[in-house]
Design a protein around this motif. Structure first.
Motif, short mmCIF file in Angstrom:
data_model
loop_
_atom_site.label_atom_id
_atom_site.label_comp_id
_atom_site.label_asym_id
_atom_site.label_seq_id
_atom_site.Cartn_x
_atom_site.Cartn_y
_atom_site.Cartn_z
N ASP A 33 1.01 -1.06 -0.14
CA ASP A 33 -0.01 -0.11 -0.13
C ASP A 33 1.29 1.23 0.07
O ASP A 33 0.67 2.34 0.11
CB ASP A 33 -0.96 0.47 0.70
CG ASP A 33 -1.95 -0.97 1.22
OD1 ASP A 33 -1.96 -1.88 -0.72
OD2 ASP A 33 -2.17 -1.30 1.96
N ASP A 53 4.14 0.45 5.05
CA ASP A 53 3.06 0.05 4.56
C ASP A 53 2.53 2.16 4.67
O ASP A 53 2.18 2.85 5.43
CB ASP A 53 2.12 -0.39 5.02
CG ASP A 53 2.31 -0.17 6.56
OD1 ASP A 53 3.41 -0.30 6.96
OD2 ASP A 53 1.34 -0.42 7.11
N ARG A 54 1.98 1.97 3.66
CA ARG A 54 1.05 3.52 3.39
C ARG A 54 2.11 4.94 2.97
O ARG A 54 1.57 5.80 3.34
CB ARG A 54 0.07 3.38 4.46
CG ARG A 54 -1.14 2.29 3.94
CD ARG A 54 -2.09 2.80 4.79
NE ARG A 54 -2.17 3.04 6.26
CZ ARG A 54 -1.69 2.92 7.73
NH1 ARG A 54 -1.61 1.00 7.60
NH2 ARG A 54 -1.29 2.66 8.42
N THR A 75 5.35 4.45 8.78
CA THR A 75 4.38 3.92 8.15
C THR A 75 3.83 5.17 7.73
O THR A 75 3.51 5.97 9.03
CB THR A 75 3.31 3.33 9.56
OG1 THR A 75 3.49 1.88 9.07
CG2 THR A 75 1.65 2.70 8.74
N ASP A 76 3.09 5.96 7.07
CA ASP A 76 2.23 6.99 6.79
C ASP A 76 2.23 8.30 6.66
O ASP A 76 2.50 9.36 6.52
CB ASP A 76 1.24 7.40 7.86
CG ASP A 76 -0.51 6.13 7.80
OD1 ASP A 76 -0.85 5.93 6.66
OD2 ASP A 76 -0.85 5.72 8.49
#
Length: 168
Positions: A33, A53-54, A75-76
């Motif tokens: 993702d 991820d992300r 992440t993010d």
């Protein structure tokens, strides 16, 4: 449409969004993702990076967005600036924005971000709420050892549970 060049030991999950002219270096891992979008200029990602991820990496500039070697982007996190050097950590929801650049051996803490047009010098740590900054007083010698162990583990485990895009 752009082109994707993966180095032989790069590991990129199939459910990653990849758009535009992108080059991913040897040993780099791109988790599920993540989005790597080269809108106006290419994105060049060096060797042995961990992109979680992300994560969103977006190049809105005509010049290449270059990410050096041995970085961890958690992440993010969002990378929209002009580039980052080597051995940096952009923690969860950290941001490199606008036309900013991040030097070497820096940390962008959880939910912290660069100024829109800032050249963050080597060994800078952005942290806290309200956001503060300091210069590292250590040489961060242990970082590369821990990073390499993490990278080795991810290279072993990620293909067991995720579909992987093959190198060219």
């Amino acid at each position: 449409m752009g082109r994707l060049h993966l180095a032989p030991q790069a590991l990129v999950c199939k459910n990653t969004i990849l758009e535009g002219d992108i080059r991913i270096g040897n040993g780099t891992v791109v988790h599920i993702d993540a989005s790597i979008i080269a809108k106006n200029g290419p994105i060049i990602i060096g060797s042995n990076n961990i992109i979680s991820d992300r994560v969103r990496i977006i190049n809105n500039h005509a010049t290449p967005l270059v990410i050096g070697d041995n970085n961890q982007i958690e992440t993010d996190a969002v990378i929209e600036g002009r580039g980052i050097g080597h051995k940096n950590v952009v923690q969860v929801r950290g941001k490199v924005v606008g036309t900013s650049t991040l030097g070497n051996n820096c940390v962008v803490g959880v939910m912290c971000e660069t100024e829109p047009a800032e050249n963050v010098p080597d060994n800078t740590i952005l942290f806290g709420n309200p956001q503060s900054r300091r210069t590292r007083s250590d040489n961060n010698a242990e970082y590369l050892e821990v990073h390499n162990k993490h990278l080795q583990y991810v290279h072993e485990m990620l293909p067991r549970y995720n579909a992987i895009i093959g190198a060219e």
